[in-house]
Write a protein that holds these residues in place. Structure first.
Motif, mmCIF file in Angstrom:
data_model
loop_
_atom_site.group_PDB
_atom_site.id
_atom_site.type_symbol
_atom_site.label_atom_id
_atom_site.label_comp_id
_atom_site.label_asym_id
_atom_site.label_seq_id
_atom_site.Cartn_x
_atom_site.Cartn_y
_atom_site.Cartn_z
ATOM 1 N N SER A 25 0.864 -1.176 0.000
ATOM 2 C CA SER A 25 0.000 0.000 0.000
ATOM 3 C C SER A 25 0.903 1.229 0.000
ATOM 4 C CB SER A 25 -0.918 -0.002 1.222
ATOM 5 O OG SER A 25 -0.156 -0.081 2.416
ATOM 6 N N VAL A 26 0.295 2.406 -0.026
ATOM 7 C CA VAL A 26 1.071 3.644 0.035
ATOM 8 C C VAL A 26 0.484 4.562 1.098
ATOM 9 C CG1 VAL A 26 1.920 3.590 -2.336
ATOM 10 C CG2 VAL A 26 -0.273 4.684 -1.840
ATOM 11 N N SER A 27 1.362 5.199 1.823
ATOM 12 C CA SER A 27 0.968 6.215 2.794
ATOM 13 C C SER A 27 1.141 7.581 2.136
ATOM 14 C CB SER A 27 1.841 6.121 4.050
ATOM 15 O OG SER A 27 1.611 7.229 4.892
ATOM 16 N N VAL A 28 0.045 8.353 2.087
ATOM 17 C CA VAL A 28 0.073 9.656 1.427
ATOM 18 C C VAL A 28 -0.158 10.752 2.477
ATOM 19 C CG1 VAL A 28 -0.925 11.128 -0.344
ATOM 20 C CG2 VAL A 28 -0.811 8.653 -0.697
ATOM 21 N N LYS A 29 0.806 11.636 2.601
ATOM 22 C CA LYS A 29 0.698 12.744 3.551
ATOM 23 C C LYS A 29 0.620 14.059 2.795
ATOM 24 C CE LYS A 29 3.047 14.914 7.473
ATOM 25 N NZ LYS A 29 4.230 14.851 8.370
ATOM 26 N N HIS A 30 -0.454 14.813 3.089
ATOM 27 C CA HIS A 30 -0.601 16.149 2.516
ATOM 28 C C HIS A 30 0.208 17.114 3.375
ATOM 29 C CE1 HIS A 30 -2.902 19.988 1.607
ATOM 30 N NE2 HIS A 30 -2.438 19.585 0.431
ATOM 31 N N ILE A 31 1.247 17.692 2.774
ATOM 32 C CA ILE A 31 2.229 18.457 3.544
ATOM 33 C C ILE A 31 1.596 19.664 4.253
ATOM 34 C CG2 ILE A 31 4.350 19.832 3.383
ATOM 35 C CD1 ILE A 31 5.153 18.043 1.012
ATOM 36 N N LEU A 44 -4.885 4.573 -7.253
ATOM 37 C CA LEU A 44 -6.133 4.804 -6.526
ATOM 38 C C LEU A 44 -6.113 6.148 -5.802
ATOM 39 C CD1 LEU A 44 -6.912 1.258 -5.083
ATOM 40 C CD2 LEU A 44 -7.977 2.408 -7.022
ATOM 41 N N PHE A 45 -4.936 6.557 -5.341
ATOM 42 C CA PHE A 45 -4.818 7.872 -4.712
ATOM 43 C C PHE A 45 -5.135 8.975 -5.719
ATOM 44 C CE2 PHE A 45 -1.597 11.375 -4.307
ATOM 45 C CZ PHE A 45 -2.346 12.150 -3.432
ATOM 46 N N LYS A 46 -4.591 8.858 -6.919
ATOM 47 C CA LYS A 46 -4.823 9.876 -7.937
ATOM 48 C C LYS A 46 -6.288 9.867 -8.389
ATOM 49 C CE LYS A 46 -0.019 9.788 -9.474
ATOM 50 N NZ LYS A 46 0.930 9.408 -10.549
ATOM 51 N N GLU A 47 -6.887 8.671 -8.445
ATOM 52 C CA GLU A 47 -8.302 8.582 -8.792
ATOM 53 C C GLU A 47 -9.163 9.244 -7.710
ATOM 54 O OE1 GLU A 47 -9.117 4.469 -9.395
ATOM 55 O OE2 GLU A 47 -8.141 4.388 -11.373
ATOM 56 N N TYR A 48 -8.748 9.093 -6.452
ATOM 57 C CA TYR A 48 -9.454 9.724 -5.335
ATOM 58 C C TYR A 48 -9.424 11.245 -5.486
ATOM 59 C CZ TYR A 48 -10.020 11.587 -0.590
ATOM 60 O OH TYR A 48 -10.416 12.314 0.508
ATOM 61 N N LEU A 49 -8.253 11.792 -5.833
ATOM 62 C CA LEU A 49 -8.142 13.232 -6.032
ATOM 63 C C LEU A 49 -9.026 13.695 -7.188
ATOM 64 C CD1 LEU A 49 -4.316 13.994 -5.635
ATOM 65 C CD2 LEU A 49 -6.133 14.338 -3.958
ATOM 66 N N ALA A 50 -9.046 12.901 -8.257
ATOM 67 C CA ALA A 50 -9.853 13.268 -9.427
ATOM 68 C C ALA A 50 -11.338 13.302 -9.079
ATOM 69 C CB ALA A 50 -9.600 12.285 -10.563
ATOM 70 N N TYR A 56 -3.651 17.026 -8.912
ATOM 71 C CA TYR A 56 -2.521 16.331 -8.277
ATOM 72 C C TYR A 56 -1.243 17.127 -8.521
ATOM 73 C CZ TYR A 56 1.248 12.992 -7.465
ATOM 74 O OH TYR A 56 2.398 12.397 -7.005
ATOM 75 N N VAL A 57 -0.704 17.653 -7.432
ATOM 76 C CA VAL A 57 0.557 18.387 -7.499
ATOM 77 C C VAL A 57 1.571 17.596 -6.681
ATOM 78 C CG1 VAL A 57 1.751 20.562 -7.017
ATOM 79 C CG2 VAL A 57 -0.696 20.575 -7.634
#
Length: 326
Positions: A25-31, A44-50, A56-57
């Motif tokens: 899996s991946v852990s994604v932290k919004h800085i 899946l993370f990028k699809e969630y943002l979409a 996505y930056v």
């Protein structure tokens, strides 16, 4: 009495079962907000943002891979059952397993981009050392020395050796390089059901969605021309001619004999590199007045799996033995 021998690419098996034995899996932290979420993968993370209509930056996030190792005993037992089934279903008398150990002669070739240089950041399965060791301990897997041949070369060589001895070799690999081994049976265990296929001499090419696939000499010629993205080489990398796998396929599929395949391959490289040129390779060495023959031999060496221990991968020799002279 002849023997049926399974000659196995152990690297593929060790990697596949090691990877299957863990969760990723991946852990994604919004800085900016310091918020953190877990996703199954980056897609899946990028699809969630979409879905949220957020752009996505990459600079706004810190993404870390998470690997959770599974049961080692279960993974190794699964390999044992898998190889037992393979031997039973093919009625093999014995098996040989080969695994690699590092860089090969292709890494030293004067390519514009380093051979397999795009694999440096690949996530390594946590159980890979265990599965490799198990293949050595349980099945006597032979380690191919670093800086020499690839496993793909060795299993091809061993297959032709056994064939010459009157035995019935089966090359076990789902790697596309196996599809160039004319006159050898190849077992692809990733197909459902497993595919046991005799590789034809001339072969054919076909489109599978956006990818060109094939077998025999025609596929080897295609690899020489259009390269292999997984291994990070491409026959027209240094060409100014607009080219691609589809154009290569359309040129090669006209051939009906080995001689014609090789003549078309020569003709296409002449078209790609009509005049001599200079370039600097991935090792920082400058090459002066390189021409189409240099490029043809370079990319042939990348694509071609050696067929004997003293095989020098010479295109001129291979072509000459088939009535084509450069």
């Amino acid at each position: 009495m002849s023997e049926r021998v399974l000659i196995i690419d152990g690297d593929l098996i060790a990697y596949r079962f090691a990877a299957a034995g863990e969760q990723r899996s991946v852990s994604v932290k919004h800085i900016k907000s310091d918020k953190e979420r877990i996703f199954k993968n980056r897609t899946l993370f990028k699809e969630y943002l979409a879905e949220k209509e957020y752009e996505y930056v990459p600079e706004d996030y810190v993404i870390e891979d998470i690997q959770t190792v599974g049961s080692k005993d279960f993974t190794l037992d699964t390999i044992k059952k898998f190889l037992t089934r393979m031997k039973e279903e093919t009625w093999a008398d014995r098996i040989e397993v080969y695994i690699g150990s590092g860089d090969t002669f292709r890494h030293r070739l004067p390519l514009p981009i380093g051979y397999k240089s795009n694999r440096a950041d690949n996530l390594r399965p946590l159980l890979l050392d265990d599965t490799r060791y198990y293949l050595k301990l349980k099945y006597g897997a032979i380690v191919v020395p670093a800086s020499g041949l690839e496993v793909d070369d060795v299993i091809t060589i061993r297959s032709y050796e056994e064939l010459a001895r009157g035995n019935d070799p089966i090359l076990v690999s789902n790697d596309k390089d196996a599809q160039q081994s004319s006159g050898i049976q190849v077992l692809n265990w990733q197909k459902d059901p497993w595919e046991l296929k005799m590789i034809p001499t001339i072969g054919s090419l076909y489109k599978d969605k956006a990818t060109v696939k094939g077998d025999g000499l025609m596929f080897l010629a295609l690899q020489t021309l259009s390269g292999d993205t997984a291994d990070c080489y491409c026959g027209y990398d240094l060409s100014e001619v607009k080219y691609g796998p589809t154009k290569a396929m359309k040129a090669l599929e006209k051939a009906q004999t080995e001689k014609e395949v090789l003549e078309i391959l020569i003709s296409e490289f002449k078209r790609l590199y009509p005049i001599a040129f200079n370039y600097t390779d991935c090792h920082g060495v400058e090459h002066i007045d390189a021409d189409w023959q240099d490029m043809l031999q370079l990319y042939w060496t990348c694509a071609y799996m050696k067929r004997s221990w003293d095989d020098n991968s010479s295109f001129i020799q291979f072509a000459g033995e088939r009535g084509v002279y450069v």
